[in-house]
Motif scaffolding. Structure first.
Motif, PDB file in Angstrom:
ATOM      1  N   LEU A  27       0.821  -1.329   0.013  1.00 13.08           N
ATOM      2  CA  LEU A  27      -0.057  -0.030   0.029  1.00 13.08           C
ATOM      3  C   LEU A  27       0.871   1.480  -0.020  1.00 13.08           C
ATOM      4  CD1 LEU A  27      -2.764  -0.953   2.451  1.00 13.08           C
ATOM      5  CD2 LEU A  27      -3.055  -0.997  -0.212  1.00 13.08           C
ATOM      6  N   LYS A  28       1.727   1.281   0.831  1.00 12.21           N
ATOM      7  CA  LYS A  28       2.987   2.312   0.699  1.00 12.21           C
ATOM      8  C   LYS A  28       3.291   2.633  -0.589  1.00 12.21           C
ATOM      9  CE  LYS A  28       3.971   2.934   5.768  1.00 12.21           C
ATOM     10  NZ  LYS A  28       2.854   1.917   6.064  1.00 12.21           N
ATOM     11  N   LEU A  29       3.908   1.481  -1.089  1.00 12.91           N
ATOM     12  CA  LEU A  29       4.348   1.540  -2.515  1.00 12.91           C
ATOM     13  C   LEU A  29       3.380   2.112  -3.406  1.00 12.91           C
ATOM     14  CD1 LEU A  29       6.824   1.010  -4.402  1.00 12.91           C
ATOM     15  CD2 LEU A  29       5.854  -1.246  -4.717  1.00 12.91           C
ATOM     16  N   LEU A  30       2.275   1.782  -3.566  1.00  8.72           N
ATOM     17  CA  LEU A  30       1.057   2.468  -4.421  1.00  8.72           C
ATOM     18  C   LEU A  30       0.984   3.888  -4.114  1.00  8.72           C
ATOM     19  CD1 LEU A  30      -1.607  -0.245  -4.394  1.00  8.72           C
ATOM     20  CD2 LEU A  30      -0.283   0.198  -5.960  1.00  8.72           C
ATOM     21  N   ASN A  31       0.891   4.156  -2.667  1.00 11.83           N
ATOM     22  CA  ASN A  31       0.961   5.629  -2.605  1.00 11.83           C
ATOM     23  C   ASN A  31       2.159   6.360  -2.934  1.00 11.83           C
ATOM     24  OD1 ASN A  31      -1.669   5.686  -1.180  1.00 11.83           O
ATOM     25  ND2 ASN A  31      -0.767   5.088   0.630  1.00 11.83           N
ATOM     26  N   ALA A  32       3.375   5.877  -2.898  1.00 14.45           N
ATOM     27  CA  ALA A  32       4.426   6.377  -3.396  1.00 14.45           C
ATOM     28  C   ALA A  32       4.627   6.745  -4.852  1.00 14.45           C
ATOM     29  CB  ALA A  32       5.847   5.687  -2.994  1.00 14.45           C
ATOM     30  N   LEU A  33       3.840   5.625  -5.617  1.00 12.33           N
ATOM     31  CA  LEU A  33       3.824   5.893  -7.146  1.00 12.33           C
ATOM     32  C   LEU A  33       2.480   6.740  -7.653  1.00 12.33           C
ATOM     33  CD1 LEU A  33       4.637   2.261  -8.037  1.00 12.33           C
ATOM     34  CD2 LEU A  33       5.867   4.301  -8.358  1.00 12.33           C
ATOM     35  N   THR A  34       1.665   7.097  -6.601  1.00  8.13           N
ATOM     36  CA  THR A  34       0.702   8.084  -6.922  1.00  8.13           C
ATOM     37  C   THR A  34       1.075   9.482  -6.950  1.00  8.13           C
ATOM     38  OG1 THR A  34      -0.755   6.521  -5.821  1.00  8.13           O
ATOM     39  CG2 THR A  34      -1.590   8.818  -6.097  1.00  8.13           C
ATOM     40  N   PRO A  35       0.820  10.045  -8.093  1.00  5.80           N
ATOM     41  CA  PRO A  35       1.055  11.630  -8.289  1.00  5.80           C
ATOM     42  C   PRO A  35      -0.037  12.680  -7.280  1.00  5.80           C
ATOM     43  CG  PRO A  35      -0.045  10.802 -10.247  1.00  5.80           C
ATOM     44  CD  PRO A  35      -0.030   9.625  -9.233  1.00  5.80           C
ATOM     45  N   TYR A  86      -4.483   4.569   1.972  1.00  6.24           N
ATOM     46  CA  TYR A  86      -5.349   4.655   0.795  1.00  6.24           C
ATOM     47  C   TYR A  86      -5.432   5.959   0.070  1.00  6.24           C
ATOM     48  CZ  TYR A  86      -6.470   0.041   2.467  1.00  6.24           C
ATOM     49  OH  TYR A  86      -6.508  -1.311   2.889  1.00  6.24           O
ATOM     50  N   GLY A  87      -4.188   6.737   0.288  1.00  7.83           N
ATOM     51  CA  GLY A  87      -4.288   8.057  -0.657  1.00  7.83           C
ATOM     52  C   GLY A  87      -4.306   7.675  -2.116  1.00  7.83           C
ATOM     53  N   PHE A  88      -4.103   6.623  -2.613  1.00 12.18           N
ATOM     54  CA  PHE A  88      -4.375   6.297  -4.089  1.00 12.18           C
ATOM     55  C   PHE A  88      -6.035   6.276  -4.418  1.00 12.18           C
ATOM     56  CE2 PHE A  88      -3.894   2.112  -2.095  1.00 12.18           C
ATOM     57  CZ  PHE A  88      -4.978   1.227  -2.674  1.00 12.18           C
ATOM     58  N   VAL A  89      -6.511   5.695  -3.349  1.00 12.55           N
ATOM     59  CA  VAL A  89      -8.018   5.929  -3.516  1.00 12.55           C
ATOM     60  C   VAL A  89      -8.393   7.331  -3.622  1.00 12.55           C
ATOM     61  CG1 VAL A  89     -10.229   5.137  -2.662  1.00 12.55           C
ATOM     62  CG2 VAL A  89      -8.388   3.634  -2.639  1.00 12.55           C
ATOM     63  N   GLY A  90      -8.103   8.334  -2.812  1.00 14.86           N
ATOM     64  CA  GLY A  90      -8.197   9.618  -2.853  1.00 14.86           C
ATOM     65  C   GLY A  90      -8.031  10.223  -4.090  1.00 14.86           C
ATOM     66  N   GLU A  91      -6.880   9.841  -4.726  1.00 16.28           N
ATOM     67  CA  GLU A  91      -6.363  10.387  -5.870  1.00 16.28           C
ATOM     68  C   GLU A  91      -7.046   9.792  -7.025  1.00 16.28           C
ATOM     69  OE1 GLU A  91      -4.334  10.825  -9.547  1.00 16.28           O
ATOM     70  OE2 GLU A  91      -4.820   8.779  -8.792  1.00 16.28           O
ATOM     71  N   ALA A  92      -7.464   8.600  -7.170  1.00 14.24           N
ATOM     72  CA  ALA A  92      -8.312   8.054  -8.027  1.00 14.24           C
ATOM     73  C   ALA A  92      -9.577   8.745  -8.300  1.00 14.24           C
ATOM     74  CB  ALA A  92      -8.441   6.565  -7.969  1.00 14.24           C
ATOM     75  N   LEU A  93     -10.412   8.851  -7.155  1.00 15.44           N
ATOM     76  CA  LEU A  93     -11.529   9.454  -7.285  1.00 15.44           C
ATOM     77  C   LEU A  93     -11.629  10.752  -7.647  1.00 15.44           C
ATOM     78  CD1 LEU A  93     -12.978   7.906  -3.781  1.00 15.44           C
ATOM     79  CD2 LEU A  93     -13.800   7.302  -6.323  1.00 15.44           C
TER      80      LEU A  93
END
Length: 291
Positions: A27-35, A86-93
């Motif tokens: 999960l941290k990795l996904l967040n690290a790859l999230t702009p 779950y920052g990647f969820v916030g970014e996606a939405l």
């Protein structure tokens, strides 16, 4: 490019497992790859007095007026989890023009059923009251969750007493979205979940499938075909069937490539090619009328 990213993601996860002391996690990795160029974030907002009763708001960088709002609850068997994962969820939405609210809630052993659902109701009530300050519309309010978080969303959408306790009702929701949710799981097999629901005396009213009624908000239910943790036929399929029988608009979708955990990971940019989960969410929100 997508296959390359997936390979890199798999290699990175392997590296994390080999070097766990670095506090690396998938999960941290996904967040690290999230702009972070698609949203503005306000974090650590208290919706209650307990340290766990906090939420983050992700607002599209250039929001439309009265944007739709999704309150997201993460999974973790009601034993673990953090909104910061779950920052990647916030970014996606946010990338789809949706204001995202990611809420923490109290976990076992601090609380058991139904207190974490009361936390969820308070988070929804805070959102309904304050989201205009973040360009969101309380008349276009949705709930969403993954795994045990999907259970939370389902219960708040289907059991009128939970939102009723905070002055709202399921009629205040435009719809809800469940990813790999457990909606019908008695008797409980998972030993980590049993004490959360007072096993072996788990109350039948704890099951979302027992709260289906005509007039419930529309639902979008998605699951992994080969989910080895939450049976998709019994849970997603069973709830969808009962909603249809009650005349509730529902769409249930099943994907063969992701698994239970990676279904929510498909919301991240590196994993979106696994399944069109984000596209389905955006289409559901766009097609569902506001309240």
């Amino acid at each position: 490019m997508a296959s390359t990213l997936r390979r890199l993601f798999s290699l990175a996860i392997g590296g994390c497992l080999l070097f766990a002391m670095s506090a690396c996690s998938p999960l941290k990795l996904l967040n690290a790859l999230t702009p972070d160029g698609s949203f503005d974030k306000t974090e650590g907002i208290a919706y209650g007095a307990d340290p766990r009763q906090k939420l983050d708001v992700y607002v599209p960088r250039h929001p439309m007026a009265n944007a739709p709002v999704v309150v997201f609850f993460y999974g973790g068997s009601w034993n673990s989890g953090s909104r910061s994962d779950y920052g990647f969820v916030g970014e996606a939405l946010a990338s789809r023009g949706i204001v995202a609210v990611l809420a923490d809630y109290r976990l076992y052993p601090q609380v058991r059923y139904p207190l974490f659902l009361e936390d969820g109701a308070q988070a929804v009530a805070w959102t309904h009251e304050h989201i205009r300050q973040f360009s969101g519309s309380p008349q276009r309010l949705y709930l969403m969750g993954h795994s045990s978080g999907a259970y939370n969303a389902a219960m708040l959408a289907l059991d009128p007493g939970l939102l009723g306790a905070v002055g709202l009702s399921p009629h205040n929701l435009s719809g809800w979205i469940g990813l790999a949710g457990p909606y019908d799981f008695l008797p409980i097999e998972n030993p980590d979940v049993r004490p959360v629901f007072f096993w072996p005396d788990s109350p039948p009213q704890s099951q979302p499938i027992n709260h289906v009624s005509r007039g419930a908000p529309p639902a979008l239910l998605m699951a992994a075909t080969d989910d080895d943790l939450v049976n998709p036929t019994r849970n997603t399929g069973g709830l969808a069937r009962k909603l249809r029988e009650a005349g509730v608009p529902v769409q249930d979708l099943y994907f063969s490539r992701p698994g239970h955990a990676t279904l929510v990971a498909t919301l991240s940019r590196p994993m979106r090619s696994l399944a069109p989960v984000l596209e389905q969410i955006a289409a559901f929100v766009k097609a569902t009328p506001g309240q």
